[in-house]
Scaffold this motif. Structure first.
Motif, PDB file in Angstrom:
ATOM      1  N   ASP A 477     -63.840  75.203   0.241  1.00 25.08           N
ATOM      2  CA  ASP A 477     -64.868  74.343  -0.351  1.00 25.08           C
ATOM      3  C   ASP A 477     -64.565  74.007  -1.806  1.00 25.08           C
ATOM      4  O   ASP A 477     -65.481  73.730  -2.599  1.00 25.08           O
ATOM      5  N   ILE A 478     -63.314  74.008  -2.185  1.00 29.10           N
ATOM      6  CA  ILE A 478     -62.968  73.757  -3.589  1.00 29.10           C
ATOM      7  C   ILE A 478     -62.545  72.301  -3.823  1.00 29.10           C
ATOM      8  O   ILE A 478     -62.870  71.697  -4.838  1.00 29.10           O
ATOM      9  N   PHE A 479     -61.854  71.682  -2.868  1.00 25.85           N
ATOM     10  CA  PHE A 479     -61.317  70.338  -3.131  1.00 25.85           C
ATOM     11  C   PHE A 479     -61.301  69.518  -1.850  1.00 25.85           C
ATOM     12  O   PHE A 479     -61.351  70.044  -0.738  1.00 25.85           O
ATOM     13  N   SER A 513     -59.803  75.302 -12.357  1.00 28.05           N
ATOM     14  CA  SER A 513     -60.213  75.707 -13.709  1.00 28.05           C
ATOM     15  C   SER A 513     -61.584  75.160 -14.062  1.00 28.05           C
ATOM     16  O   SER A 513     -62.296  75.732 -14.883  1.00 28.05           O
ATOM     17  N   LYS A 514     -61.958  74.037 -13.456  1.00 28.54           N
ATOM     18  CA  LYS A 514     -63.267  73.437 -13.745  1.00 28.54           C
ATOM     19  C   LYS A 514     -64.387  74.237 -13.104  1.00 28.54           C
ATOM     20  O   LYS A 514     -65.511  74.298 -13.621  1.00 28.54           O
ATOM     21  N   GLY A 515     -64.107  74.854 -11.933  1.00 31.91           N
ATOM     22  CA  GLY A 515     -65.087  75.702 -11.288  1.00 31.91           C
ATOM     23  C   GLY A 515     -66.001  74.986 -10.330  1.00 31.91           C
ATOM     24  O   GLY A 515     -66.864  75.618  -9.709  1.00 31.91           O
ATOM     25  N   THR A 516     -65.871  73.692 -10.184  1.00 25.68           N
ATOM     26  CA  THR A 516     -66.683  72.939  -9.226  1.00 25.68           C
ATOM     27  C   THR A 516     -65.756  72.188  -8.281  1.00 25.68           C
ATOM     28  O   THR A 516     -64.572  72.001  -8.553  1.00 25.68           O
ATOM     29  N   ASP A 538     -60.271  64.805 -10.545  1.00 27.88           N
ATOM     30  CA  ASP A 538     -61.467  64.726 -11.402  1.00 27.88           C
ATOM     31  C   ASP A 538     -61.813  66.113 -11.933  1.00 27.88           C
ATOM     32  O   ASP A 538     -62.989  66.477 -12.024  1.00 27.88           O
ATOM     33  N   GLY A 539     -60.773  66.859 -12.269  1.00 29.39           N
ATOM     34  CA  GLY A 539     -60.962  68.241 -12.700  1.00 29.39           C
ATOM     35  C   GLY A 539     -61.224  68.393 -14.175  1.00 29.39           C
ATOM     36  O   GLY A 539     -61.882  67.558 -14.816  1.00 29.39           O
TER      37      GLY A 539
END
Length: 603
Positions: A477-479, A513-516, A538-539
């Motif tokens: 569920d990260i990307f 690194s962005k966490g979303t 879009d990180g």
């Protein structure tokens, strides 16, 4: 001469020849060949020039003759208008019979006789009424009309069709008896009523052949020219033959069996064509056209051209020989000034073979040698710098290759993937295990690619698909991934492992690194002569200073996690600086790296 023999003997034996002997020898050969070639070229140019001048003079003469003939025919045309405008003749022809009124006929005869006395070029005048009756005035030797009716003449239909315009026929096209020892030209036109323009009859004015001789008899040097006047059927009207160009030569030019020249004569408006009779060659000039399509031909023998050209060619040959002798003597002086500085340079180059790089003092008697010695000295100074630069570039290439090798292997990626496969297998998710193993095999199969450094865009994209499929199993569920790849770009070749390091950076340093949750976009399309490939996310994004810092650190070997500099450096080396890139990044909004690669060029 002995020196020339020695040079030739040395050349035969295969021995190297000293420059002090070679320069004068080659000067001699060049001068000899130059004189011979110049003589041939000049002789040809001079001959062509003389030929062109004679041709132009012939054409000008023919133009003058044509002008005189047209002027004479124009005068006859005016006389014909005076004749059919005569009131007595008009009244006589309106009655339909030239013999209807003998008194009027007598007046017309007197008028025509006086006109012939005033205009001696007119041999005879014939008038035909609409009933076919003939009325004529002429000299005792005038030709006799041999047809039963004027309508039987070959030219009658043509004269009627012209509706009053005149036509010219040599010897009346056979409608008249032959004239004594000379040609005549029949001027023929329709006589029309001055009141209602209805046809009243036919007027024929026979022009003496000697009148056409006068067209050229008054021209300057006309006795030295051979030319002829011919009608539209190439029948001879008048000719001026000479001893070198007999009358029969014009007949040869017009012979029906001469298929090579006759079409030229028939079709050319103004031009020239070759003619040969026995061993003698000629040039025929032809001028045609005009209102009655006659032809004016002049024939010039080639010996006349050679006579004009001979003295000029001999003078040119003498000048060439004198200049050649002067150049040959000065070649020895030139060779000495060239050889001495070369010997100094050779001695220095001989020492350079043993590693002794010594500068040569620059000579000041020649700008070229001075620049040569300066360049030689600069070359010696730059050799050491060049060797250092080569070593540095080799280190750069090795470093880029090492980065590529590291990107291929990545043991931790393999271990992590195997751990994921183990977890799936223990969970009983066999289908996912198969998919993951297939993706892993496809990734390493494309990564190895049978030892090839160059693969297609399609293969590179497929390797990235397998890589992200594996990562998707690990980070569910990260990307997300979006592909926008033009199918026409897939066959093009690019260096291996160009996209995968950029995609890996987007995943690890951008989105994780962005966490979303984020999205990775992979695009490939062709723009002009370049292949454009981009990887965007879009990180986390980066500032320009951070990008510069990362690239500088990787170049110095301080950072190994990004692999960005190695990828870009490989492209630069592979495409010899013909490729370029663009990095767009903004903190908090993501990063886009775009590569521009020459289309159709393999590394």
């Amino acid at each position: 001469m002995l020196r020339t023999v020695r040079i030739m003997n040395a050349s035969i034996r295969g021995k190297p020849i000293k420059l002090a002997l070679k320069i004068p020898f080659y000067y001699f050969l060049v001068i000899l060949l130059s004189v011979a070639f110049s003589y041939v070229v000049f002789n040809q140019i001079s001959t062509n020039s003389a030929q062109n001048k004679i041709n132009e003079a012939s054409l000008q003469t023919l133009t003058s003759i044509q002008t005189n003939v047209e002027f004479m025919v124009g005068n006859v045309n005016n006389y014909s208008k005076m004749i059919f405008s005569d009131e007595n003749l008009q009244n006589l022809l309106r009655q339909g019979n030239v013999y209807a009124n003998l008194q009027t006929q007598s007046k017309v005869s007197l008028y025509l006789y006086n006109l012939m006395q005033a205009v001696p070029i007119i041999d005879s005048v014939y008038i035909f009424d609409n009933s076919g009756n003939l009325f004529s005035v002429g000299t005792e030797q005038s030709p006799t009309f041999t047809r039963a009716n004027v309508q039987d003449a070959q030219w009658y239909s043509e004269a009627v069709a012209e509706q009053g315009k005149y036509i010219l026929k040599l010897n009346g096209s056979g409608a008249f008896s032959e004239h004594a020892d000379q040609n005549f030209v029949s001027f023929i036109r329709l006589i029309r009523d001055l009141d209602d323009t209805s046809p009243l009859g036919v007027l024929v004015i026979n022009i003496k052949g000697e009148a056409f001789v006068k067209a050229y008899s008054e021209l300057p040097n006309q006795n030295a020219l051979a030319f002829a006047i011919m009608d539209e059927h190439n029948q001879m009207i008048a000719a001026n033959a000479t001893e070198e160009v007999p009358f029969a030569l014009f007949e040869q030019a017009l012979a029906s069996e001469d298929q090579n020249r006759k079409p030229t004569l028939l079709q050319t408006t103004a031009g020239f064509f070759p003619l040969k009779s026995g061993s003698q060659s000629y040039t025929a000039s032809v001028l045609s056209g005009g209102s009655y399509s006659w032809k004016f031909v002049s024939i010039t023998p080639h010996n006349a051209i050679r006579t004009v050209n001979k003295s000029l060619v001999l003078l040119a040959l003498a000048l060439l020989i004198i200049n050649g002798a002067v150049f040959f003597v000065t070649s020895f002086m030139i060779s000495r000034s060239i050889i001495q500085p070369i010997h100094r340079l050779l001695r220095s180059m001989t020492k350079a073979k043993s590693g002794s790089f010594q500068k040569v003092p620059a000579t000041r008697n020649s700008y070229e040698f001075q620049q040569l010695f300066i360049g030689y000295n600069n070359m010696i100074e730059q050799i050491d710098q060049l060797l250092k630069r080569i070593i540095e570039e080799q280190n750069t290439i090795r470093k880029a290759e090492l980065n590529t090798l590291q990107a291929q292997i990545k043991p931790h990626f393999l271990y992590n993937t195997l751990d994921s496969i183990t977890s799936l297998a223990l969970s009983g998710l066999n289908d996912q295990v198969c998919d993951l193993l297939e993706a892993l095999g496809g990734y390493y199969r494309a990564s190895v690619s049978k030892g090839r450094d160059i693969i297609t865009v399609g293969e590179e994209v497929e390797m990235v698909r397998n890589y992200l499929k594996i990562q998707k199993a690990r980070y569910r569920d990260i990307f997300e991934v979006e592909y926008d790849v033009d199918e026409s770009c897939c066959p093009y070749s690019i260096p291996k492992l160009v996209l995968q390091p950029l995609v890996e950076n987007s995943l690890y340093h951008g989105i994780r690194s962005k966490g979303t949750k984020g999205t990775i976009r992979i695009r490939a399309h062709r723009s002009g002569g370049m292949l454009t490939i981009s990887v965007a996310d879009d990180g986390l994004g980066m500032a320009e200073e951070e990008i510069a810092r990362i690239i500088a650190s990787e170049r110095n070997g301080q950072v190994q996690s990004f692999g960005l500099w190695g990828t870009l450096e490989r492209l630069r080396i592979f495409y010899d600086d013909r490729s370029h890139f663009k990095i767009d990044s903004e903190p908090g909004k993501g990063t886009a790296i775009t590569l521009f690669i020459p289309v159709g060029e393999e590394a």
